[in-house]
Each structure stands twice: as structure tokens, then as C-alpha cells.
Scaffold this motif. Structure first.
Motif, PDB file in Angstrom:
ATOM      1  N   THR A 180      17.590  35.987   8.421  1.00  0.00           N
ATOM      2  CA  THR A 180      18.819  35.200   8.341  1.00  0.00           C
ATOM      3  C   THR A 180      19.943  35.808   9.169  1.00  0.00           C
ATOM      4  O   THR A 180      20.002  37.015   9.374  1.00  0.00           O
ATOM      5  N   GLU A 181      20.814  34.937   9.625  1.00  0.00           N
ATOM      6  CA  GLU A 181      22.092  35.302  10.230  1.00  0.00           C
ATOM      7  C   GLU A 181      23.178  34.564   9.458  1.00  0.00           C
ATOM      8  O   GLU A 181      22.919  33.501   8.879  1.00  0.00           O
ATOM      9  N   VAL A 182      24.376  35.105   9.443  1.00  0.00           N
ATOM     10  CA  VAL A 182      25.505  34.463   8.758  1.00  0.00           C
ATOM     11  C   VAL A 182      26.573  34.126   9.782  1.00  0.00           C
ATOM     12  O   VAL A 182      27.020  34.998  10.534  1.00  0.00           O
ATOM     13  N   LEU A 183      26.974  32.857   9.808  1.00  0.00           N
ATOM     14  CA  LEU A 183      28.018  32.410  10.730  1.00  0.00           C
ATOM     15  C   LEU A 183      29.040  31.566   9.994  1.00  0.00           C
ATOM     16  O   LEU A 183      28.699  30.826   9.054  1.00  0.00           O
ATOM     17  N   HIS A 184      30.270  31.692  10.429  1.00  0.00           N
ATOM     18  CA  HIS A 184      31.321  30.800   9.913  1.00  0.00           C
ATOM     19  C   HIS A 184      32.241  30.437  11.077  1.00  0.00           C
ATOM     20  O   HIS A 184      33.333  31.017  11.224  1.00  0.00           O
ATOM     21  N   PRO A 185      31.840  29.472  11.899  1.00  0.00           N
ATOM     22  CA  PRO A 185      32.696  29.081  13.035  1.00  0.00           C
ATOM     23  C   PRO A 185      34.065  28.584  12.590  1.00  0.00           C
ATOM     24  O   PRO A 185      35.076  28.915  13.198  1.00  0.00           O
ATOM     25  N   ARG A 186      34.081  27.771  11.532  1.00  0.00           N
ATOM     26  CA  ARG A 186      35.328  27.287  10.947  1.00  0.00           C
ATOM     27  C   ARG A 186      35.003  26.423   9.739  1.00  0.00           C
ATOM     28  O   ARG A 186      33.844  26.125   9.462  1.00  0.00           O
ATOM     29  N   ALA A 228      29.250  22.274  15.263  1.00  0.00           N
ATOM     30  CA  ALA A 228      27.986  21.840  15.860  1.00  0.00           C
ATOM     31  C   ALA A 228      27.707  22.589  17.151  1.00  0.00           C
ATOM     32  O   ALA A 228      26.571  23.003  17.413  1.00  0.00           O
ATOM     33  N   ALA A 229      28.733  22.777  17.976  1.00  0.00           N
ATOM     34  CA  ALA A 229      28.557  23.513  19.233  1.00  0.00           C
ATOM     35  C   ALA A 229      28.162  24.962  18.979  1.00  0.00           C
ATOM     36  O   ALA A 229      27.347  25.537  19.710  1.00  0.00           O
ATOM     37  N   ALA A 230      28.718  25.570  17.913  1.00  0.00           N
ATOM     38  CA  ALA A 230      28.410  26.965  17.607  1.00  0.00           C
ATOM     39  C   ALA A 230      27.003  27.136  17.040  1.00  0.00           C
ATOM     40  O   ALA A 230      26.338  28.152  17.289  1.00  0.00           O
ATOM     41  N   LEU A 231      26.535  26.149  16.286  1.00  0.00           N
ATOM     42  CA  LEU A 231      25.236  26.277  15.627  1.00  0.00           C
ATOM     43  C   LEU A 231      24.081  25.710  16.448  1.00  0.00           C
ATOM     44  O   LEU A 231      22.919  26.070  16.209  1.00  0.00           O
ATOM     45  N   LEU A 232      24.380  24.851  17.414  1.00  0.00           N
ATOM     46  CA  LEU A 232      23.310  24.234  18.201  1.00  0.00           C
ATOM     47  C   LEU A 232      22.418  25.258  18.909  1.00  0.00           C
ATOM     48  O   LEU A 232      21.189  25.103  18.898  1.00  0.00           O
TER      49      LEU A 232
END
Length: 457
Positions: A233-239, A262-266
Motif C-alpha cells: 500500500t501507499e497513502v496519498l491525500h492530494p486534497r 483524479a490526475a494525482a491518482l491516475l
């Protein structure tokens, strides 16, 4: 004309860029059309406070019909809607594809969009909705922020009530001293290479504002459980997903959030990662609301197709690859509140299915609104109503006699416990609140000590 539709409900894309969407006269005509249908049906009378307000308004009118109700009196009906979607998905027989084409929550959203355009959003509400900014500041000064918002701080809560409209008795979210994303960068659980799912799955956890800034516990538990089951797993929170601004009718801002996330996770999706959203409201936004707001955007569509709710993802692993061994019974049983925004994802009782993977699990399910409705339930104008709407849930949770109460919604669980507190627990000790069902699964794996969020219960 059919009494109700026999087909599965479908939702129309939101025509929010069409000038007619916020045209006051056209909106009023549509509200009168829909309200008249609701008045003749009344199946939603016990879902939330919007419908009792509407029906009382009509019943108290001169003719007892909608024709003698002034349009300016519609606003309290709109204000009581929490966009839970339960009327659309569980009660209304007239949703599309029925020819009546009724979508009550999105009509309430349209009214708020009109209000936001013509009158603006009140300053306090606008500031409360800036969850990323508030979260960053809150984590930087967590002891001070938590002291200020604590129910025991009479002066601080009186100030928040007068300036921000937050009821002084409402249990407000606390802030963690370190965000989930910050912790994830330094703390990566070892992935179990012997698990059946190893090499077959990898996932990005969309941290969400609450999971990132307020309570990292469910996110840490999710990482620990998935690692035990062989999932990197990775953890992201673009916004922020934009749910707080959606509630205010600021749809253009929600669209901007959808494009950015969407752009950050694509790129991760293209590398074969699934996306797991840690809060049901945020999963609902990614999976359903964003594609209705931006139906032409392929990145948003691909993100929606790749997104799972936490419990949905664990159950999917259990069904397809099988869970890693090592689950142990949890004594005392569990009362599980099914969050409205989990139910609105139309995926079944995945949290209940997940908890029943624990050997000998005793799970009592409550499928009714807690009454909270996001920031709505914190407000001075709504808090007592929120407790009233949630009283049947609190009563069921108290009378179930289980050791634990849990909810997929991080705000609902706390609100239910406040409801139990109001009912009075007698001499018997009350149940323990576990903020998310994934934390009970982590506990059953013996991973409870690695999945703490560092916030007060």
C-alpha cells in the motif's frame, strides 16, 4: 402510470453548467413538481427531518395542499437535507427510470447551488468547509486545537458556538499530532509474502481529510490488515474530495477537486494499483458523485472504476484470493451501524460481511441514519434535531448489549455514543466505541497495537 419503477435506480448527470440549473423560476417549478409528488406519497416521512418539515408545511397551509404554500418557506426543507441519498436509494418509488424522474437529494443540491450563486455561502460555513487548510493547521497545533474544541472547555465552546455556529455540546473531531500521510512515509508495515493475495494486488489508500488529519487510526489499521494479506500500500491525500463544498452547492469547486485528485491518482491506477477510500462519504464522491458532475472526464471515470470502500476491498480479497490466516475471536459481540454513504454505494452490507469473517463474530447490524449528516449535525441549529433523528439508533445500540459499537462513518459513531449518553446508561457499563470496523479486524489479527491513530476516543 406506474406506481413505482421495477428497474434499478439510475442517476442523471448533473447539468450544473446549464444556466437553467440555477434559474430561480425554473428551480421553483421543479421543486413544486417534486414536492407535490412527495406530498402524495409520504414514504420518506421517517428518514430525516426534511420530509416532516415539508409535510407539516403543507398540512398547516390554507388548503392543505402545496398550492397554498409560499415558495420562500421551502428553505427549511432544503436546510434539513444532509445529502445522505437514502430517500433516493431505499424509499422512493419514483426515481429514474420512472417517468416521474425524481431525485430529491440532487434537487436539494440544485437549490443550494442557486443560493450559493445568488446569495453566497455564509462566512462561517465557508471556513468550516476548508478541511485541508483546517486539518493542516489543526495537526500543527493539535494540543491547542483539541483543548479549544473539547466539550469540557466551556469558554472555548461558547466562543465556537457564537462565532462558528457549532453547538457547545456537540463532540467535535479532534486533530492528530501527525497526519496519516506523514506517518505512512516513515512507517511501512511488512507485507506478508505468504498471503494468498501477495503479488496479485496493490493499493493506494486515499487518506481523506478526516483520515489524514483527525484520526489516522482506521488508515493505519487498513494498512496493517492489507499488509498481513499480502497487499502493498501507499497513502496519498492530494486534497479533499469536496463533500463539504458539495453540501454548500459549490459544484464548480467540487469539479476542481475531482480533476486534481483524479490526475494525482491516475498514474497509480495505470501501474495496476486499486484505490481504497478510507471514509464512505469520500468513496461515494469518487465512485458516484464525481462521474455525475464530470461525465466527460476519462480520468474521473477511470478513478471511479478503480475505487473501493475499505470493507468492500477486504471482502473482495476474502472472496477472490482468501484472507491470510490468524484471525482470532473478539469477545462480547459488535453492534455495527451501516453508514448512509456506505449504503448509498449500493454494494450491500460489506462492513457486516467483513466483521463476520472474524471467527465466531456476533454482529448486530443497524441500518438507519445516525442523524448526524457531516457538519450539519454539529451546528447549533441542528444538533438537537440530529440527536432526535438518531435516537432509535442510539437506543438499539444501547439495548443490543454488545461490547463494541462501531460505524463506517467516523462522525456517526461518536454521535451515536452521544445519543447513548443522552439516553442514560444506568449502572451497566456502556459499549466501547471503535471508530471503524477495520480496526476490529486489525484487533482480531492481533494488529491493534500497530493501528492506533493517536487521537482521544
Amino acid at each position: 402510470m406506474r406506481e413505482g419503477s421495477l428497474e434499478a435506480p439510475v442517476r442523471r448527470p448533473l447539468a450544473w453548467r446549464d444556466p437553467d440549473f440555477t434559474d430561480p423560476a425554473k428551480l421553483d417549478a421543479e421543486m413544486r413538481r417534486v414536492f407535490d409528488i412527495c406530498h402524495g406519497c409520504r414514504r420518506c416521512f421517517n428518514l430525516c427531518d426534511s420530509f416532516p418539515r415539508l409535510f407539516d408545511l403543507i398540512d398547516a397551509s390554507r388548503t392543505g395542499e402545496l398550492d397554498s404554500v409560499d415558495s420562500k418557506d421551502f428553505k427549511p426543507v432544503v436546510d434539513a437535507c444532509t445529502l445522505c441519498d437514502m430517500c433516493f436509494l431505499t424509499k422512493c418509488p419514483y426515481v429514474p427510470p420512472h417517468e416521474f424522474d425524481l431525485d430529491f437529494p440532487h434537487l436539494m443540491l440544485r437549490y443550494r447551488a442557486m443560493e450559493a450563486k445568488t446569495k453566497g455561502v455564509p462566512f462561517a460555513d465557508r471556513e468550516l468547509a476548508k478541511t485541508d487548510r483546517n486539518g493542516k493547521l489543526g495537526t500543527l497545533a493539535a494540543p491547542l486545537a483539541n483543548w479549544l474544541t473539547d466539550r469540557g472547555n466551556a469558554r472555548g465552546r461558547a466562543l465556537l458556538e457564537s462565532r462558528a455556529g457549532l453547538h457547545r455540546e456537540a463532540e467535535l473531531p479532534r486533530y492528530a499530532s501527525r497526519s496519516l500521510a506523514a506517518r505512512a512515509r516513515k512507517e511501512a508495515p511488512a507485507v506478508n509474502r505468504e498471503a494468498p493475495a501477495f503479488g496479485k494486488r496493490k493499493a493506494v489508500l486515499y487518506a481523506t481529510c478526516f483520515g489524514n488529519y483527525n484520526d489516522p487510526g482506521p488508515g493505519l489499521a487498513t494498512r496493517a490488515v492489507l499488509a498481513r494479506n499480502g497487499v502493498e500500500t501507499e497513502v496519498l491525500h492530494p486534497r479533499c474530495c469536496g463533500m463539504p463544498t458539495l453540501e454548500q452547492g459549490l459544484i464548480e469547486e467540487v469539479a476542481a477537486a475531482a480533476r486534481e485528485v483524479a490526475a494525482a491518482l491516475l498514474p497509480w491506477i495505470e501501474k495496476g494499483y486499486d484505490v481504497v477510500a478510507l471514509v464512505p462519504s469520500c468513496a461515494l464522491m469518487l465512485k458516484f458523485e464525481w462521474p455525475l458532475i464530470l461525465p466527460e472526464e476519462q480520468a474521473v471515470k477511470r478513478l471511479a472504476e478503480a475505487t473501493f470502500d475499505v470493507a468492500e476491498y477486504v471482502v473482495d480479497i476474502a472472496r477472490k484470493e482468501g484472507l491470510a490466516p490468524g484471525l482470532r475471536p473478539i469477545e462480547g459481540g459488535m453492534t455495527l451501524h451501516m453508514a448512509c454513504h456506505a449504503r448509498a454505494q449500493n454494494m450491500g452490507q460489506k462492513a457486516a460481511e467483513m466483521l463476520r469473517l472474524i471467527p465466531g463474530a456476533e454482529v448486530q447490524v443497524i441500518e438507519r441514519c445516525s442523524g448526524h449528516g457531516g457538519a450539519w449535525g454539529f451546528k447549533k441549529a441542528n444538533f438537537e434535531t440530529a440527536l432526535k433523528v438518531g435516537r432509535p439508533v442510539a437506543r438499539q445500540a444501547r439495548e443490543a448489549g454488545k461490547a463494541y459499537v462501531t460505524s463506517e462513518c467516523p462522525l456517526a459513531g461518536v454521535h451515536i455514543m452521544q445519543g447513548i449518553e443522552r439516553l442514560g446508561g444506568g449502572e451497566k457499563a456502556g459499549p466501547e466505541l471503535v471508530r471503524h470496523p477495520i480496526q476490529l479486524l486489525a484487533r482480531a489479527y492481533g494488529l491493534d497495537g500497530t493501528a492506533q491513530g493517536g487521537t482521544a476516543p
